[in-house]
Write a protein that holds these residues in place. Structure first.
Motif, PDB file in Angstrom:
ATOM      1  N   ILE A 396       0.817  -1.225   0.000  1.00  0.00           N
ATOM      2  CA  ILE A 396       0.000   0.000   0.000  1.00  0.00           C
ATOM      3  C   ILE A 396       0.845   1.266   0.000  1.00  0.00           C
ATOM      4  CG2 ILE A 396      -1.922  -1.128   1.186  1.00  0.00           C
ATOM      5  CD1 ILE A 396      -1.077   0.421   3.723  1.00  0.00           C
ATOM      6  N   SER A 397       2.154   1.122   0.083  1.00  0.00           N
ATOM      7  CA  SER A 397       3.031   2.284   0.205  1.00  0.00           C
ATOM      8  C   SER A 397       2.988   3.155  -1.041  1.00  0.00           C
ATOM      9  CB  SER A 397       4.467   1.819   0.456  1.00  0.00           C
ATOM     10  OG  SER A 397       5.321   2.912   0.596  1.00  0.00           O
ATOM     11  N   GLY A 398       2.784   4.450  -0.816  1.00  0.00           N
ATOM     12  CA  GLY A 398       2.805   5.413  -1.911  1.00  0.00           C
ATOM     13  C   GLY A 398       1.565   5.409  -2.780  1.00  0.00           C
ATOM     14  N   LYS A 399       0.590   4.579  -2.443  1.00  0.00           N
ATOM     15  CA  LYS A 399      -0.619   4.481  -3.274  1.00  0.00           C
ATOM     16  C   LYS A 399      -1.741   5.331  -2.670  1.00  0.00           C
ATOM     17  CE  LYS A 399       0.379  -0.149  -5.065  1.00  0.00           C
ATOM     18  NZ  LYS A 399       1.726  -0.280  -4.500  1.00  0.00           N
ATOM     19  N   LYS A 400      -2.128   6.366  -3.393  1.00  0.00           N
ATOM     20  CA  LYS A 400      -3.195   7.245  -2.926  1.00  0.00           C
ATOM     21  C   LYS A 400      -4.533   6.723  -3.447  1.00  0.00           C
ATOM     22  CE  LYS A 400      -4.363  12.115  -2.401  1.00  0.00           C
ATOM     23  NZ  LYS A 400      -3.917  13.507  -2.638  1.00  0.00           N
ATOM     24  N   ARG A 401      -5.444   6.481  -2.544  1.00  0.00           N
ATOM     25  CA  ARG A 401      -6.762   5.969  -2.922  1.00  0.00           C
ATOM     26  C   ARG A 401      -7.780   7.085  -2.777  1.00  0.00           C
ATOM     27  NH1 ARG A 401      -9.941   1.050   0.199  1.00  0.00           N
ATOM     28  NH2 ARG A 401     -11.952   1.307  -0.842  1.00  0.00           N
TER      29      ARG A 401
END
Length: 433
Positions: A396-401
């Motif tokens: 999930i690192s660096g992933k903007k939801r």
């Protein structure tokens, strides 16, 4: 003895559902809790409109602030004390900053801030530095002590380790609100092993780090945070209530600018509406005041203000549909036109709301919203960034939801009054989303 070193004759405790007890021995902390500015936090909910969705979410910023203080107290007194990287002179400063970190929150916090372009951290600093009871207590601990506390809140204090305790990707603030919010909403997502985290936390020059052996407890925390944001904080029903709350405040501000004659004059809002708010005006605002006006404005002659206030007070919220504002902007323009034909002002009754979160990120120098990473401390003394060691966090690192919803009053769209042909067309579009 110096005031800053004074202890109470016996320890005071607050019974707490999350930490069991909050312990107070320092006279400064006890006196700060007793100030009117800190007591005001009893009248500000921690989770704003979330109580519309999770009926137990009635806890306050007061509860949370005591919890953050208790976590920092345990870290400093139980884990950092005696370690060469920790400056014991910063103990009281850290405790005060932890206790006061949310002092400047307004009623319904973030919704309120968005409408009136306010920043609760700026107001926290103003309260700390202004002509307040809090300032007088802090000044007794040292002439420059209020300034140092304000600098910790502003994240400009020279000792970054102190700042990281209440403002980082794994800080006392987040630890407390995840556990507390999970407890009061009744969900299971926000629970993690705080006892393990507190056992493995260690001081370093720039921030607190965690022993490598505690990596799985850190993973657990990260995933708990990720789940809480999407299952609780960004819940679409809560956001519907926020949309209506925001539109009420916008409507009242617009009516005031148009010299509308209120039956219940918004005297507590005048300085806000006219951008002349003093610190004293700000401190008089709490959620009891806001709800009083909403209750009274149900009787206003302006149909929009009256309707929105009734919806908020009676929990008659807007319905929502999935919506992509980038791909479906033509549909939005079409709906705006149809809403006007149906006698509904789309500025108030057709609202796109977006929520986004970055669950965890590593440090990206020079980029917007820089974040210090979470570091794991190996036995060799080497520091390793969390996502480099954890496959779970790396995922999930660096992933903007981001999530977008279109909100509208279903009861008015499906009613048998007004232009029924236009309403049928509106319904057809909304049902196709």
């Amino acid at each position: 003895m110096e005031y800053s070193k004074l202890k109470l004759s016996e320890e005071k405790v607050f019974k707490d559902p999350v930490h069991r007890y909050v312990h107070v021995r320092d006279r400064v902390i006890w006196d700060l809790i007793d100030t009117k500015e800190f007591q005001r936090l009893r009248r500000i909910r921690q989770l704003g409109t979330t109580y519309f969705t999770f009926h137990g979410a009635e806890h306050s910023r007061f509860n949370h602030s005591l919890g953050v203080y208790e976590i920092v107290r345990r870290i400093i007194d139980d884990d950092f004390h005696g370690r060469p990287e920790w400056n014991e002179d910063n103990r009281l400063l850290s405790l005060c900053a932890a206790l006061l970190h949310d002092l400047g929150h307004g009623p319904f916090s973030h919704s309120f801030e968005k409408v009136f372009h306010l920043d609760h951290e700026e107001y926290t600093q103003k309260i700390i530095m202004g002509n307040t009871e809090v300032n007088k207590v802090l000044e007794k601990a040292g002439k420059d002590f209020p300034k140092r506390v304000a600098e910790v809140i502003a994240k400009t204090y020279e000792d970054k380790l102190v700042v990281s305790l209440i403002s980082s990707q794994l800080d006392a603030d987040r630890m407390d609100y995840l556990l507390r919010d999970a407890y009061f909403t009744g969900v299971s997502y926000g629970h993690f092993d705080i006892e393990r985290l507190l056992r493995v936390i260690r001081p370093r020059e720039d921030q607190a780090v965690f022993k490598y052996s505690g990596m799985h407890a850190v993973e657990d925390y990260i995933m708990s945070r990720y789940q809480m944001y999407w299952q609780v904080y960004f819940h679409p029903v809560t956001r519907s209530a926020e949309v209506i709350l925001t539109k009420i405040l916008h409507r009242a501000k617009e009516l005031h600018a148009d010299y509308y004659s209120f039956k219940q004059h918004p005297i507590h809002f005048y300085s806000l509406f006219e951008d002349e708010m003093t610190l004293d005006d700000y401190l008089k605002l709490d959620e009891n005041i806001i709800l009083y006006y909403f209750q009274m404005w149900q009787e206003e002659e302006d149909p929009i203000l009256s309707d929105l206030c009734s919806r908020f007070m009676d929990r008659n919220l807007f319905q929502y549909a999935e919506f992509d504002p980038g791909r479906q902007f033509k549909i939005h323009s079409q709906l705006e036109k149809l809403f006007r034909e149906a006698g509904l002002d789309p500025d108030y009754y057709l609202v796109v709301d977006s929520s986004s979160d970055l669950g965890y990120d590593f440090y990206r120098p020079g980029e917007e919203e820089e974040r210090l990473p979470i570091y794991l401390l190996k036995q060799t003394g080497e520091l390793r960034e969390l996502s480099r060691e954890s496959d779970i966090v790396d995922a999930i690192s660096g992933k903007k939801r981001t999530d977008h919803k279109l909100y509208y009053p279903e009861d008015l769209i499906y009613s048998d009054s007004g232009n029924l042909e236009v309403k049928r067309e509106i319904r057809s579009i909304l049902e196709s989303l």
